[in-house]
Design a protein around this motif. Structure first.
Motif: not given
Lengths: 104, 211
Positions: A4-10
């Motif tokens: 889930l690289k890049g989507t973790l903050p969301t």
């Protein structure tokens, strides 16, 4: 398991929408809600939390729970705005991908 | 616990003391929660330790990510030491007077040279004088927002590089190695400050981070 690289903050912002949580609870919420499909190394959760805090998307405070001091995180107004944008962006992206894959 | 300690040592390499303490506290807290959950699920103490540590993942990857968001020891030192250029100049009275007097003398000399008909040399001196006064006057200017800071930094770099190019004229390319060596300490400082600006919320920026 999906990277889930890049989507973790969301996903973190989404996990904090209902109530303030500590780091471990956030990690478990993401895993439970995705029924184990979205998995990640929990050591990378905290750098993402620090980044969101530096950007003013979340704020943290200490709270004592069962005699143990824990750091809780809660979403800010800016974080809610960002999450709404991310949701809209994700909806558009997934619709576009579904249209392409649906035609295949 | 020894494994957790060595994980933490690796994950906090090159981090500032405060940042490392923060990482130790949050990871230990996380580890304890994961361990308790595993034991509640029927795991033995050893299994719980192993599961909790495995869930944390690679310590080196975590270290890379932590160094992007938390202050490193070099950055913390720079924050502590503050504006070293200004401190170096202000450390001695005569150096301070020289720094303030130099641009005035340069602008005055440029005027005299221009009146004497040496326009090219006068122009170089004028640019040098104006550039120096911009740098020296910086602490007195109302540069207290990120946007103003950005404008000032752009102006500073255009002045510094422009002054170097003017000094060497058509030979700038030939002397580029000298230019790069001269500008390297400044560029490194600028790079570190940019990194600190990314990591600290604007309300915690000290004055010198804007410049």
């Amino acid at each position: 398991m999906v990277n889930l690289k890049g989507t973790l903050p969301t996903l973190i912002l989404e996990a904090l929408m209902d109530e303030p949580c500590h780091g471990y609870r956030i990690a478990q919420t993401i895993k439970e809600r995705s029924r184990g499909v979205l998995d990640f190394k929990e050591g990378t959760l905290y750098p993402a939390l620090h980044k969101l805090e530096n950007e003013g998307m979340i704020e943290s405070y200490d709270s004592v729970e069962k005699g143990r001091t824990r750091r809780y995180y809660r979403i800010t107004g800016a974080g809610r705005t960002m999450l709404a944008k991310d949701r809209e962006h994700w909806r558009e992206l997934s619709q576009a991908v579904t249209m392409i894959l649906g035609e295949a | 616990m020894f494994e957790l300690h060595s994980w933490l040592e690796q994950a906090t390499r090159h981090l500032a003391k405060d940042s490392a303490a923060q990482v130790h506290a949050e990871i230990r807290e996380h580890y304890e929660s994961a361990r308790e959950t595993a034991i509640a699920g029927g795991a033995t103490s050893e299994d719980a330790d192993r599961q909790a540590l495995n869930a944390l993942g690679d310590a080196r990857a975590a270290n890379c990510q932590y160094r992007r968001v938390l202050l490193t020891s070099a950055e913390a030192r720079m924050l502590r030491e503050g504006n070293w250029e200004a401190k170096a100049v202000c450390s001695s009275g005569w150096l301070k007077r020289l720094a303030i007097g130099m641009p005035i003398v340069m602008v005055a000399a440029a005027t005299v040279l221009f009146l004497a008909g040496r326009a090219a040399f006068a122009r170089d001196l004028l640019i040098g004088g104006v550039g120096m006064s911009l740098l020296i006057a910086a602490p007195l200017l109302p540069i207290n927002t990120p946007r103003r800071g950005l404008i000032f930094r752009c102006a500073k770099w255009i002045t510094v590089v422009g002054a170097m190019v003017l000094m060497f004229g058509p030979n700038s390319a030939k002397w580029s190695w000298l230019l790069i060596s001269c500008l390297w300490p400044l560029a490194w400082t600028e790079w570190t400050r940019a990194s600190i600006r990314r990591k600290l919320p604007v309300k915690s920026w000290p004055r010198h981070l804007y410049l």
